[in-house]
Design an enzyme around this catalytic site. Structure first.
Site, PDB file in Angstrom:
ATOM      1  NE  ARG A  89      -1.536   4.238  -2.813  1.00 48.36           N
ATOM      2  CZ  ARG A  89       0.030   5.398  -2.252  1.00 48.36           C
ATOM      3  NH1 ARG A  89       0.779   4.379  -2.939  1.00 48.36           N
ATOM      4  NH2 ARG A  89      -0.182   4.732  -1.197  1.00 48.36           N
ATOM      5  CG  HIS A  93      -5.069   5.908  -7.391  1.00 49.99           C
ATOM      6  ND1 HIS A  93      -4.062   5.700  -8.102  1.00 49.99           N
ATOM      7  CD2 HIS A  93      -5.250   4.112  -7.614  1.00 49.99           C
ATOM      8  CE1 HIS A  93      -3.292   4.653  -8.525  1.00 49.99           C
ATOM      9  NE2 HIS A  93      -4.194   3.460  -7.737  1.00 49.99           N
ATOM     10  CD  GLU A 133     -10.604   4.410  24.087  1.00 50.25           C
ATOM     11  OE1 GLU A 133     -10.938   5.474  24.443  1.00 50.25           O
ATOM     12  OE2 GLU A 133     -10.854   3.777  24.230  1.00 50.25           O
ATOM     13  CG  ASP A 135      -6.708   3.997  25.720  1.00 47.63           C
ATOM     14  OD1 ASP A 135      -6.598   5.743  25.158  1.00 47.63           O
ATOM     15  OD2 ASP A 135      -6.857   3.378  25.790  1.00 47.63           O
ATOM     16  CE  LYS A 169       5.730   2.165 -13.249  1.00 44.89           C
ATOM     17  NZ  LYS A 169       4.131   1.661 -13.390  1.00 44.89           N
ATOM     18  CB  THR A 192       8.527   3.867  -2.033  1.00 47.37           C
ATOM     19  OG1 THR A 192       7.958   3.475  -3.790  1.00 47.37           O
ATOM     20  CG2 THR A 192       7.939   3.815  -1.349  1.00 47.37           C
ATOM     21  CB  ALA A 193       9.977   8.681  -5.642  1.00 52.22           C
ATOM     22  N   GLY A 194      10.315   5.577  -6.674  1.00 50.83           N
ATOM     23  CA  GLY A 194      10.609   4.550  -7.348  1.00 50.83           C
ATOM     24  C   GLY A 194      10.182   4.399  -8.990  1.00 50.83           C
ATOM     25  CB  THR A 195       7.005   4.424 -10.760  1.00 50.19           C
ATOM     26  OG1 THR A 195       6.768   3.721  -9.462  1.00 50.19           O
ATOM     27  CG2 THR A 195       6.301   4.747 -12.272  1.00 50.19           C
TER      28      THR A 195
END
Length: 317
Positions: A100, A134, A43, A41, A198, A229-232
């Site tokens: 974050r 962070h 656990e 389950d 930005k 997500t590597a966008g920045t």
């Protein structure tokens, strides 16, 4: 009567065993034995397979993906150790999940980084060792000692050996929040810095606006704490080249690499992504331009100093 020194024991849970093995090698000890099992389950069950009574125990666990599972495994391990009469429980979190969520950006939002701190402390931890949190204020979320280690010296050493002419190098912060980190790397390499200004319309979506600083004809090193997500970082690299940079390297402490990250990095103009091994990345999630740097020696030395009641900050001086 001579007081015997408390034995040092290092356990690894399931999130980053390769890093734990490097730490054990630095310390010159073997990993202590425990097993993590799951019931049908979902656990989690933990069994400590040797005596820990009276020991100073270090437990290494990055609360990376799946974050809820790795965090719960850590909490259960702390409880098991506490009930087994250890002397002190030191939690080694190379990557602190939920970091974050460190403040209320909007109404009715949780501060989950504080909740995680409460859970770890309530479970019975006596100390936390983390790498590149962070948000620095997370140290204050705990009422127990927090040793905060930094990857900048490791990253600086790599680029000092990699790049022939540091006179043509600029360290770039991908946003205003990362300027302090970029400044630390620039100081180590004795180079100037630049900042990407930005605007972020919504989470995980970044829109580059302009670049503050001279990057014309320069080799740029982007540095961030987390690449998710590597966008920045990929948008930043494109903007730097568009505005006259010669080439772009990227570096980070925590390579989360979720969602479209690998595809974005593969298709980006970034020459290399240099990252610390705080999160274990399986072979099928690695691409040729990714270069891992080990934090095993750094963590091993920090653990040794804590065990011997010596200064940890001396590692960075």
């Amino acid at each position: 009567m001579l007081v015997e020194e408390k034995p040092l024991m290092l356990f690894s849970l399931d999130s980053n065993i390769p890093l734990a093995e490097k730490v054990a090698e630095t310390l010159g000890i073997k990993l202590s034995k425990c097993s993590v099992k799951k019931f049908s389950d979902g656990e989690i069950s933990i069994n400590i397979e040797e005596s820990v009574r009276g020991s100073e125990v270090f437990v290494l666990q990055s609360t990376s993906s799946p974050a809820n599972e790795t965090l719960m495994t850590l909490l259960i391990m702390i409880d098991a150790l506490k009930r087994a009469s250890v002397d002190t429980i030191n939690v080694v979190m190379p990557y602190y999940g939920y970091a974050r969520q460190d403040r209320k950006a909007r109404s009715r939002e949780p501060i989950t980084a504080k909740l995680v701190a409460n859970l770890i402390e309530t479970a019975g931890a006596d100390r936390v060792i983390a790498i590149d949190l962070h948000a620095l204020q997370i140290q204050g979320f705990f009422n127990i000692p927090v040793d905060h280690l930094m990857c900048v010296p490791i990253i600086a050493k790599y680029f000092a050996n990699k790049l022939d002419n540091l006179d043509d190098v600029v360290v770039v912060s991908p946003d205003h929040g990362g300027v302090t980190r970029a400044r630390k790397l620039a100081d180590k390499l004795n180079t100037p810095i630049a900042i990407i200004d930005k605007r972020r319309p919504k989470p995980n979506v970044a829109e580059v606006m302009n670049i503050v600083g001279n990057i014309q004809g320069k080799t740029c090193i982007l540095i961030d704490d987390i690449i998710d997500t590597a966008g920045t970082i990929t948008l930043g690299a494109k903007a730097l080249l568009k505005q006259g940079a010669k080439e772009v390297y990227a570096s980070c402490s925590h390579a989360v690499l979720s969602g479209p990250a690998l595809e974005r990095l593969e298709n980006s103009p970034i020459k290399e992504l240099v990252y610390a091994d705080t999160i274990n990345i399986p072979e099928n999630k690695k691409i040729s331009k990714m270069v891992p740097l080990s934090t095993g020696e750094l963590l091993g030395k920090a653990i040794y100093r804590i065990h011997k009641h010596e200064s940890v900050s001396d590692l960075f001086e």
